[in-house]
Motif scaffolding. Structure first.
Motif, PDB file in Angstrom:
ATOM      1  N   GLU A  24       0.997  -1.352   0.154  1.00  0.00           N
ATOM      2  CA  GLU A  24      -0.072  -0.072  -0.002  1.00  0.00           C
ATOM      3  C   GLU A  24       0.760   1.232   0.096  1.00  0.00           C
ATOM      4  O   GLU A  24       0.422   2.360  -0.445  1.00  0.00           O
ATOM      5  CB  GLU A  24      -0.825  -0.074   1.285  1.00  0.00           C
TER       6      GLU A  24
ATOM      7  N   ARG B  56       7.495   3.151   2.253  1.00  0.00           N
ATOM      8  CA  ARG B  56       8.025   4.149   3.376  1.00  0.00           C
ATOM      9  C   ARG B  56       9.145   4.681   3.240  1.00  0.00           C
ATOM     10  O   ARG B  56       9.574   5.365   4.135  1.00  0.00           O
ATOM     11  CB  ARG B  56       7.876   2.971   4.849  1.00  0.00           C
TER      12      ARG B  56
ATOM     13  N   TYR C 283       7.965  -1.446   2.840  1.00  0.00           N
ATOM     14  CA  TYR C 283       6.629  -1.248   2.470  1.00  0.00           C
ATOM     15  C   TYR C 283       5.743  -1.424   3.454  1.00  0.00           C
ATOM     16  O   TYR C 283       5.624  -2.486   4.178  1.00  0.00           O
ATOM     17  CB  TYR C 283       6.727  -2.371   1.409  1.00  0.00           C
ATOM     18  N   GLY C 284       4.658  -0.708   3.494  1.00  0.00           N
ATOM     19  CA  GLY C 284       3.452  -0.921   4.336  1.00  0.00           C
ATOM     20  C   GLY C 284       2.636  -1.908   3.368  1.00  0.00           C
ATOM     21  O   GLY C 284       2.281  -1.530   2.271  1.00  0.00           O
TER      22      GLY C 284
ATOM     23  N   ARG D 247      -0.562  -4.366   3.178  1.00  0.00           N
ATOM     24  CA  ARG D 247      -1.880  -4.885   3.779  1.00  0.00           C
ATOM     25  C   ARG D 247      -2.472  -6.178   3.507  1.00  0.00           C
ATOM     26  O   ARG D 247      -2.182  -6.902   2.476  1.00  0.00           O
ATOM     27  CB  ARG D 247      -3.179  -4.181   3.103  1.00  0.00           C
TER      28      ARG D 247
ATOM     29  N   TYR E 145      -1.869  -4.631   8.887  1.00  0.00           N
ATOM     30  CA  TYR E 145      -0.953  -3.980   8.199  1.00  0.00           C
ATOM     31  C   TYR E 145       0.544  -4.027   8.873  1.00  0.00           C
ATOM     32  O   TYR E 145       0.477  -4.058  10.319  1.00  0.00           O
ATOM     33  CB  TYR E 145      -1.251  -2.385   8.245  1.00  0.00           C
TER      34      TYR E 145
ATOM     35  N   ASP F 272       4.835  -3.256   8.121  1.00  0.00           N
ATOM     36  CA  ASP F 272       5.899  -2.676   7.416  1.00  0.00           C
ATOM     37  C   ASP F 272       6.881  -3.619   7.098  1.00  0.00           C
ATOM     38  O   ASP F 272       7.614  -4.105   8.255  1.00  0.00           O
ATOM     39  CB  ASP F 272       6.322  -1.256   8.318  1.00  0.00           C
TER      40      ASP F 272
ATOM     41  N   VAL G  15       3.438   7.700  11.394  1.00  0.00           N
ATOM     42  CA  VAL G  15       2.198   7.702  10.504  1.00  0.00           C
ATOM     43  C   VAL G  15       1.084   8.009  11.092  1.00  0.00           C
ATOM     44  O   VAL G  15       0.888   7.306  12.465  1.00  0.00           O
ATOM     45  CB  VAL G  15       2.302   6.279   9.615  1.00  0.00           C
TER      46      VAL G  15
ATOM     47  N   TRP H 149      -2.668  -2.162  12.745  1.00  0.00           N
ATOM     48  CA  TRP H 149      -1.166  -1.613  12.532  1.00  0.00           C
ATOM     49  C   TRP H 149      -0.410  -2.529  13.628  1.00  0.00           C
ATOM     50  O   TRP H 149      -0.287  -1.923  14.676  1.00  0.00           O
ATOM     51  CB  TRP H 149      -1.131  -0.309  12.690  1.00  0.00           C
TER      52      TRP H 149
ATOM     53  N   SER I  89       3.200  -2.419  14.642  1.00  0.00           N
ATOM     54  CA  SER I  89       4.387  -1.501  14.211  1.00  0.00           C
ATOM     55  C   SER I  89       5.625  -2.337  14.528  1.00  0.00           C
ATOM     56  O   SER I  89       6.219  -2.261  15.580  1.00  0.00           O
ATOM     57  CB  SER I  89       4.362  -0.433  15.259  1.00  0.00           C
TER      58      SER I  89
ATOM     59  N   LEU J  73       8.338   2.724  11.698  1.00  0.00           N
ATOM     60  CA  LEU J  73       7.377   3.560  11.957  1.00  0.00           C
ATOM     61  C   LEU J  73       6.581   3.555  13.208  1.00  0.00           C
ATOM     62  O   LEU J  73       6.503   2.366  13.502  1.00  0.00           O
ATOM     63  CB  LEU J  73       6.397   3.260  10.604  1.00  0.00           C
TER      64      LEU J  73
ATOM     65  N   TYR K 169       2.828   4.658  15.049  1.00  0.00           N
ATOM     66  CA  TYR K 169       1.560   5.012  14.505  1.00  0.00           C
ATOM     67  C   TYR K 169       0.623   5.780  15.666  1.00  0.00           C
ATOM     68  O   TYR K 169       0.954   5.462  16.725  1.00  0.00           O
ATOM     69  CB  TYR K 169       0.758   3.687  14.274  1.00  0.00           C
TER      70      TYR K 169
END
Lengths: 118, 200, 102
Positions: free
Chosen positions: A60, A63, A84-85, A87, A105, A107, B86, B151, B153, B157, B159
């Motif tokens: 998606e 980053r 990369y993010g 999904r 999600y 990373d 993010v 998400w 993490s 990143l 969140y």
């Protein structure tokens, strides 16, 4: 090693230490790409959770380029690469018990990914 | 050392602290200044200001969603464990929730240090496989047609959830709105209600 | 490393039980561990990935049973000893001294 002086505390906290690195390596994947997470089981440090290994997802976001935790934990260098993010449909991770619309999600470093069906 | 009993921990920490100071590897004033900063200056009240501004300033919200690190820095919040941020937005169709299954990654500049439950096995185990069950445990009951996005993490990143602005707050300014925003709403294990408050 | 820290998706860990009005640190030693971590990390004794991996190397039963900042203490102490900033003998000796003085 020198001790952190009190005069540097505020600056340290306000600045931190980003793991982001200069964007000098080209990305292998782009948003929209279908990817499969590699099934790796290293004895060493990794930021790839077990539950995602072997699963398919969709990129998606790119980053940017980051220091690779898996090598940096063992004195093996920064190995800068795109993160990369990605999904994942919750059902692709957990099966029918997951709600049909839900998603997860992560990373993921480029080293963790290969093209889906590739 | 490895299997330190809790009774010995305080003693062990005092021993290590005194040795590090003696060897010149730790300056006591620096240690005290760090702890004081996190105990008094950095906490979810920072994140609440970011959320309230996003609710009242559409241009800021657009910047926050496109480059969260820079937008949050505009408000003076930056640094350790918030270097690359993010922000994910809750909407009538989507609810976001943040976890770190591998350790305890958390956006310090906007939320402070994480609470114990966020770092503990039950939340880290279940948030990814049963987010709706976890949300129920926090008193959040979502309609089945709302999409839940979790998400994890797992990389560098960090969140922050931008909660939905509650109805009945139309006339409120950013300061009054910030007082309604809870820590859990910015993790995604809560929502914001008009009568509730406040991020410590 | 397929360690116990990789918790996502596991069952049987119990209820979450958020603590109302939770203090930032539950014990004085936790505050000290946080400060020592930040100062030794900033001093360049280890990087964050080495630190996380040192936590992952904990005995798994101890990992699940110990308070959070005990993980940090374990990792910091392991790394400082491995990098020769401290020795086990020094730590044991100082603990004995402090216990005697108490």
């Amino acid at each position: 090693m020198p001790a952190l002086p009190v005069e540097q505390v505020d600056g340290l906290i306000a600045t931190g230490a980003s793991a982001r690195m200069p964007d000098t390596v080209p990305p292998r994947f782009r948003p929209g790409d279908r990817v499969t997470v590699r099934n790796i089981n290293p004895l060493s440090h990794t930021r790839l959770p077990r539950y995602a290994r072997g699963k398919a997802g969709t990129v998606e976001a790119d980053r940017g380029v980051f220091c690779f935790n898996d090598t940096n934990a063992h004195g093996l260098g920064h190995k800068p690469q795109h993160v990369y993010g990605v999904r994942f449909a919750a059902r692709d991770l957990w099966g029918e018990q997951a709600a049909v619309r839900d998603a997860l999600y992560l990373d993921l470093f480029e080293d963790y990914l290969e093209p889906h069906g590739g | 050392m490895p299997d330190t009993h809790e009774d010995d921990i305080a003693l062990r920490v005092r021993a290590i602290e005194s040795l590090l100071i003696e060897k010149g590897l730790v300056q006591p004033a620096a240690l005290a200044a760090i702890v004081e900063t996190y105990e008094t200056k950095i906490g979810p009240h920072n994140g609440a200001q970011v959320v309230a501004r996003a609710w009242t300033d559409p241009a800021f919200k657009a910047r926050l969603l496109s480059d969260a690190t820079a937008a949050i820095a505009e408000m003076g919040f930056s640094g350790v464990q918030g270097e690359d941020m993010v922000v994910v937005e809750n909407t009538p169709a989507v609810h976001n929730m943040v976890v770190c299954t591998l350790c305890s990654c958390y956006p310090w500049p906007t939320l402070g240090l994480p609470p114990n439950w966020y770092k503990s096995a039950p939340y880290r185990a279940r948030a990814v496989i049963d987010p709706r069950g976890v949300l129920n445990e926090f008193g959040v009951d979502l309609p089945p047609d709302k999409e839940v996005r979790v998400w994890d993490s797992n990389a560098e990143l960090r969140y922050l959830v931008l909660p939905e602005r509650p109805p009945g707050t139309e006339g409120m300014d950013a300061a009054a709105l910030a007082a309604l925003v809870t820590r859990d709403a910015m993790i995604g294990t809560g929502t914001v209600a008009a009568g509730q408050g406040a991020a410590q | 490393m397929n360690g116990v820290h990789d918790l996502g998706g596991m069952h049987g860990m119990g209820p979450i039980n958020p603590e109302p009005q939770e203090p930032m640190f539950h014990e004085a030693w936790e505050r000290t561990v946080f400060g020592l971590f930040m100062t030794t990390f900033a001093g360049g004794h280890f990087n964050v990935d080495e630190f996380r991996h040192a936590i992952e190397r904990m005995d798994p039963a101890h990992y699940l049973q110990s308070p959070y900042y005990a993980h940090w203490l374990h990792a910091m102490e392991s790394l400082l000893v491995e990098r020769s900033a401290l020795t086990r003998q020094e730590i044991d000796g100082r603990m004995a001294q402090l216990a005697e003085a108490a």
